[in-house]
Design a protein around this motif. Sequence first.
Motif, PDB file in Angstrom:
ATOM      1  N   GLY A 244      16.118   4.959  -7.865  1.00 41.63           N
ATOM      2  CA  GLY A 244      16.652   3.249  -8.739  1.00 41.63           C
ATOM      3  C   GLY A 244      16.746   2.252  -7.485  1.00 41.63           C
ATOM      4  N   GLU A 248      15.406  -1.171  -9.199  1.00 35.27           N
ATOM      5  CA  GLU A 248      16.467  -2.540  -9.467  1.00 35.27           C
ATOM      6  C   GLU A 248      15.340  -3.796  -8.924  1.00 35.27           C
ATOM      7  OE1 GLU A 248      19.908  -2.591  -9.435  1.00 35.27           O
ATOM      8  OE2 GLU A 248      19.006  -2.004 -10.956  1.00 35.27           O
ATOM      9  N   TYR A 318      21.315   4.309 -17.185  1.00 37.40           N
ATOM     10  CA  TYR A 318      20.663   3.636 -16.015  1.00 37.40           C
ATOM     11  C   TYR A 318      21.630   3.964 -15.063  1.00 37.40           C
ATOM     12  CZ  TYR A 318      17.909   0.430 -13.282  1.00 37.40           C
ATOM     13  OH  TYR A 318      17.015  -0.215 -12.049  1.00 37.40           O
ATOM     14  N   VAL A 324      21.623   2.579  -8.243  1.00 44.09           N
ATOM     15  CA  VAL A 324      21.900   1.110  -9.495  1.00 44.09           C
ATOM     16  C   VAL A 324      22.472   0.844  -9.649  1.00 44.09           C
ATOM     17  CG1 VAL A 324      21.207   1.053 -11.740  1.00 44.09           C
ATOM     18  CG2 VAL A 324      19.622   1.973 -10.814  1.00 44.09           C
ATOM     19  N   SER A 328      23.870  -2.711 -13.941  1.00 46.68           N
ATOM     20  CA  SER A 328      22.683  -3.757 -13.372  1.00 46.68           C
ATOM     21  C   SER A 328      22.093  -4.885 -15.303  1.00 46.68           C
ATOM     22  CB  SER A 328      21.877  -2.880 -13.318  1.00 46.68           C
ATOM     23  OG  SER A 328      19.962  -3.139 -13.139  1.00 46.68           O
TER      24      SER A 328
END
Length: 506
Positions: A244, A248, A318, A324, A328
């Motif tokens: 993650g 990102e 997600y 994360v 996001s």
Amino acid sequence: MSTSTDYFAESFLPRPARNPCVLVLFGGAGALAQRKLAPALYNLAQDRLLPREFAVLGSARTPRSDDAYRDILRQAVQQHSRRPPKPEVLESLLRQTYYQPLRPDRQADWKELGRRLREIDDRHGTTGGRLLYLCTPPEAYASLISAIGRHGTAAKDGRPGCRIVIEKPFGSDLDSAARLSGLLGQWFDESAIYRIDHFLGKETVQNLLVFRFSNAIFEPLLNRGWVHDVQITVAEDDGVGERGGYYETAGALRDMVQNHLLQLLCLIAMEPPLRMDGEAIRDEKVKVLRAIGALTPGEVARQTVRGQYAAAGGKPAYRAEPGVAADSQVETYAALRLEVRNPRWAGVPFYLRTGKRLGRRVGEIVVTFKREAVPLFSRPECDWRLPNRLIFRLQPEEGICIAFDAKAPGPRLLLRPVRMAFNYRSSFEMPSPEAYERLLLDALKGESSLFARGDEVEASWQIVDSIRAAWAHAGLPPLLEYPCGNWGPDQAGNVFTDPETSWQTA
């Protein structure tokens, strides 16, 4: 279609690497080295493809003995090799394997690394040949490459037979990719730089060029006169997992489109190279990327769709994945329409899509041909008719098939779509080698056709950067959600120019 052969598996093995070499694995105890490189080395050793004068030197910050490192690689091979290891082959390889602790900021450590390499040269007859493999996180590339150069381990200034392998991502945008290439160029000739994309090591990907340029019945059809559209799909059914934090900073566009998907597009769209060698093949690939070029903000709004997976079927969204951000805006799905503006492909849309948490894991290229000029079979009995398609399956099964219409048995003129299929495993009665086996062997042999060149990387970043800039500044198209297990946002079809076109999944 029968595709069995009478050849023995051994007849398909490539020639072994000949040049004496020490393979130096920087970050040699990490996940890449254990999951991919150690099994690849073992399988190359079992097939007797490694150089006669050969050794491995693993390097990382953690102090450990040669035997402790051998234990790590032994366990890695036992867990991840595509075939059960033969003890005598594995132990022979491990006897040629060593370890040297290295803190890149310590000059004394580099001196000790040099001394150890000279010792290995004397013991194994490797005569100064080096293949330097960066298994480290990308953020460590710049400092490590600089240190390699400063401390005399690089290829320029008189050291023969020294090459460097660097994993993707090759930068995070055009500027960083250019800086990385410039840094590499200070210490290595371009011919000694191997930017590795494991997708290019897959058998079907390699077979794209063979299929196109050694079969005279197909290549004349791959152009704007016959092709309606080309679709390239690389779908994954898993989420980002523990990646993650990395994702990102990347997203689907940078993680997959910039390298894997654009490389596939180049191979299906390129002109015949002057020769089947690395430079000639890469020359043609660069021409394809330059014929696409940067997209305008208006083109990005019309020709792209981006999405992010939402919770469904017991799978987390997600934004709930470790590392994360809760708000996001990173895309886990991207669909694009690109145009190759050259005489062969002008007007033919190339559709690309990739994503996480999609319906299933699949990689394929589907070439859809135009329908016949005069439709003789248009009566109601022919309602299942589909355009002819050429399908390259990349994963999980590798092969090629052709979809066309045939008459169903019986007195009626009833047409139904059928396929002729070629499957690698059943045709050659042997498992395909893992991608890293082929790529590592090519790097040891100095063959560069399956590796990206610097100008190729920069041309692909120009395309991707233009899309990212429009997404960031204009906010168009918007980021859309799709449930885990679906094939992306419902609006993914917005990229099509023809209302009858739909995403193909063989």
